[in-house]
Design a protein around this motif. Structure first.
Motif, PDB file in Angstrom:
ATOM      1  N   UNK A 144       0.849  -1.186   0.000  1.00  0.00           N
ATOM      2  CA  UNK A 144       0.000   0.000   0.000  1.00  0.00           C
ATOM      3  C   UNK A 144       0.884   1.235   0.000  1.00  0.00           C
ATOM      4  N   UNK A 145       0.428   2.255  -0.690  1.00  0.00           N
ATOM      5  CA  UNK A 145       1.057   3.568  -0.611  1.00  0.00           C
ATOM      6  C   UNK A 145       0.012   4.518  -0.031  1.00  0.00           C
ATOM      7  N   UNK A 146       0.336   5.108   1.088  1.00  0.00           N
ATOM      8  CA  UNK A 146      -0.579   6.007   1.788  1.00  0.00           C
ATOM      9  C   UNK A 146      -0.317   7.442   1.333  1.00  0.00           C
ATOM     10  N   UNK A 147      -1.381   8.116   0.924  1.00  0.00           N
ATOM     11  CA  UNK A 147      -1.289   9.528   0.550  1.00  0.00           C
ATOM     12  C   UNK A 147      -1.620  10.425   1.740  1.00  0.00           C
ATOM     13  N   UNK A 148      -2.552   9.956   2.578  1.00  0.00           N
ATOM     14  CA  UNK A 148      -3.039  10.803   3.658  1.00  0.00           C
ATOM     15  C   UNK A 148      -3.800   9.934   4.652  1.00  0.00           C
ATOM     16  N   UNK A 149      -3.709  10.286   5.910  1.00  0.00           N
ATOM     17  CA  UNK A 149      -4.501   9.611   6.943  1.00  0.00           C
ATOM     18  C   UNK A 149      -5.014  10.716   7.868  1.00  0.00           C
ATOM     19  N   UNK A 150      -4.516  10.773   9.132  1.00  0.00           N
ATOM     20  CA  UNK A 150      -4.935  11.867  10.001  1.00  0.00           C
ATOM     21  C   UNK A 150      -4.480  13.178   9.381  1.00  0.00           C
ATOM     22  N   UNK A 151      -5.340  14.190   9.463  1.00  0.00           N
ATOM     23  CA  UNK A 151      -4.908  15.511   8.992  1.00  0.00           C
ATOM     24  C   UNK A 151      -5.397  16.586   9.952  1.00  0.00           C
ATOM     25  N   UNK A 152      -4.572  17.613  10.136  1.00  0.00           N
ATOM     26  CA  UNK A 152      -4.947  18.715  11.028  1.00  0.00           C
ATOM     27  C   UNK A 152      -6.154  19.494  10.491  1.00  0.00           C
ATOM     28  N   UNK A 153      -6.842  20.138  11.396  1.00  0.00           N
ATOM     29  CA  UNK A 153      -8.005  20.949  11.055  1.00  0.00           C
ATOM     30  C   UNK A 153      -7.678  21.970   9.967  1.00  0.00           C
ATOM     31  N   UNK A 154      -6.565  22.692  10.114  1.00  0.00           N
ATOM     32  CA  UNK A 154      -6.224  23.744   9.150  1.00  0.00           C
ATOM     33  C   UNK A 154      -6.022  23.195   7.744  1.00  0.00           C
ATOM     34  N   UNK A 155      -5.486  21.995   7.641  1.00  0.00           N
ATOM     35  CA  UNK A 155      -5.310  21.372   6.322  1.00  0.00           C
ATOM     36  C   UNK A 155      -6.687  21.037   5.742  1.00  0.00           C
ATOM     37  N   UNK A 156      -7.558  20.457   6.559  1.00  0.00           N
ATOM     38  CA  UNK A 156      -8.907  20.128   6.088  1.00  0.00           C
ATOM     39  C   UNK A 156      -9.643  21.385   5.647  1.00  0.00           C
ATOM     40  N   UNK A 157      -9.513  22.450   6.440  1.00  0.00           N
ATOM     41  CA  UNK A 157     -10.175  23.708   6.104  1.00  0.00           C
ATOM     42  C   UNK A 157      -9.648  24.247   4.775  1.00  0.00           C
ATOM     43  N   UNK A 158      -8.342  24.173   4.581  1.00  0.00           N
ATOM     44  CA  UNK A 158      -7.727  24.625   3.333  1.00  0.00           C
ATOM     45  C   UNK A 158      -8.234  23.817   2.144  1.00  0.00           C
ATOM     46  N   UNK A 159      -8.299  22.491   2.290  1.00  0.00           N
ATOM     47  CA  UNK A 159      -8.778  21.636   1.204  1.00  0.00           C
ATOM     48  C   UNK A 159     -10.228  21.957   0.845  1.00  0.00           C
ATOM     49  N   UNK A 204     -15.456  16.549  -0.242  1.00  0.00           N
ATOM     50  CA  UNK A 204     -14.577  17.064   0.807  1.00  0.00           C
ATOM     51  C   UNK A 204     -15.427  17.410   2.024  1.00  0.00           C
ATOM     52  N   UNK A 205     -15.064  16.858   3.159  1.00  0.00           N
ATOM     53  CA  UNK A 205     -15.812  17.138   4.388  1.00  0.00           C
ATOM     54  C   UNK A 205     -15.536  18.551   4.873  1.00  0.00           C
ATOM     55  N   UNK A 206     -16.596  19.213   5.302  1.00  0.00           N
ATOM     56  CA  UNK A 206     -16.450  20.544   5.880  1.00  0.00           C
ATOM     57  C   UNK A 206     -16.046  20.399   7.348  1.00  0.00           C
ATOM     58  N   UNK A 207     -14.920  20.982   7.727  1.00  0.00           N
ATOM     59  CA  UNK A 207     -14.489  20.856   9.126  1.00  0.00           C
ATOM     60  C   UNK A 207     -15.201  21.873  10.018  1.00  0.00           C
ATOM     61  N   UNK A 208     -15.811  21.384  11.056  1.00  0.00           N
ATOM     62  CA  UNK A 208     -16.500  22.255  11.995  1.00  0.00           C
ATOM     63  C   UNK A 208     -15.802  22.171  13.341  1.00  0.00           C
ATOM     64  N   UNK A 209     -15.312  23.301  13.811  1.00  0.00           N
ATOM     65  CA  UNK A 209     -14.653  23.319  15.120  1.00  0.00           C
ATOM     66  C   UNK A 209     -15.668  23.039  16.213  1.00  0.00           C
ATOM     67  N   UNK A 210     -15.195  22.355  17.236  1.00  0.00           N
ATOM     68  CA  UNK A 210     -16.038  22.106  18.380  1.00  0.00           C
ATOM     69  C   UNK A 210     -16.902  20.862  18.271  1.00  0.00           C
ATOM     70  N   UNK A 211     -16.934  20.226  17.114  1.00  0.00           N
ATOM     71  CA  UNK A 211     -17.703  18.989  16.976  1.00  0.00           C
ATOM     72  C   UNK A 211     -16.819  17.824  17.372  1.00  0.00           C
TER      73      UNK A 211
END
Length: 182
Positions: A89-104, A134-141
């Motif tokens: 397997x080649x992994x491109x992404x797994x856990x990602x920080x909130x700011x990265x998700x928000x940017x995406x 792309x999932x919308x990141x919501x702080x506090x959830x």
């Protein structure tokens, strides 16, 4: 599962994913227990490759490692053992920080808004289209986007000659071909 906010690998690695009270037995055991984050390439002794796509694209805050829950890495190692000789397997992404998700999310949403075919849509309609891919990141959830749990993994197969296997669509292709039921 918890949405982790972290600035560095060391900060993520020092946290455990807490157990949550779950309403019934329909949730798999994998989601019920505490687990630590691991760098999957190091944890697997190089048996699973990591190509951190967002870090390589220069997205601010993206990590140079592919972090995931240890149990997920263990399951990937068991699955890898069932692949043909030399494959991995080649992994491109797994856990990602909130700011990265928000940017995406923001980049994809704004790209849609600029397209001529979407000019007549409302902001709400654009969000609905964007959230298909792309999932919308919501702080506090507790869990606002799947990659915040360390349990979601974007990957491909690599054959014995080191070539990526055609999976029907390329990484981060936002089209119907990306859906598992295509």
């Amino acid at each position: 599962m918890t949405n982790f906010q972290a600035e560095s690998y060391q900060e993520v690695n020092s946290k455990k994913i807490p157990s949550l009270p779950l309403p019934d037995d329909s949730v798999p055991e994998l989601c019920r227990k505490e687990d630590e984050f691991v760098d999957v390439e190091a944890y697997s002794g190089g048996k699973i490759q990591c190509r951190p796509a967002y870090y390589l694209q220069g997205i601010k805050g993206a990590m140079d490692k592919c972090l995931m829950r240890r149990e997920v890495a263990d399951r990937l190692l068991r699955a890898r053992a069932r692949l043909p000789e030399g494959w991995t397997f080649q992994i491109f992404d797994a856990w990602r920080p909130y700011d990265v998700q928000y940017s995406l999310y923001s980049e994809y949403f704004c790209g849609l808004a600029r397209k001529a075919e979407y000019q007549e849509l409302t902001v709400r309609q654009l969000h609905k289209i964007a959230r298909r891919f792309v999932s919308y990141p919501e702080k506090g959830k507790e869990l606002s986007y799947v990659h915040s749990s360390g349990g979601a993994v974007d990957l491909t197969l690599v054959d014995g000659q080191g070539n990526e296997v055609d999976m029907g669509s390329v990484f981060d292709e936002f089209s119907d071909r990306s859906h598992s039921d295509y």
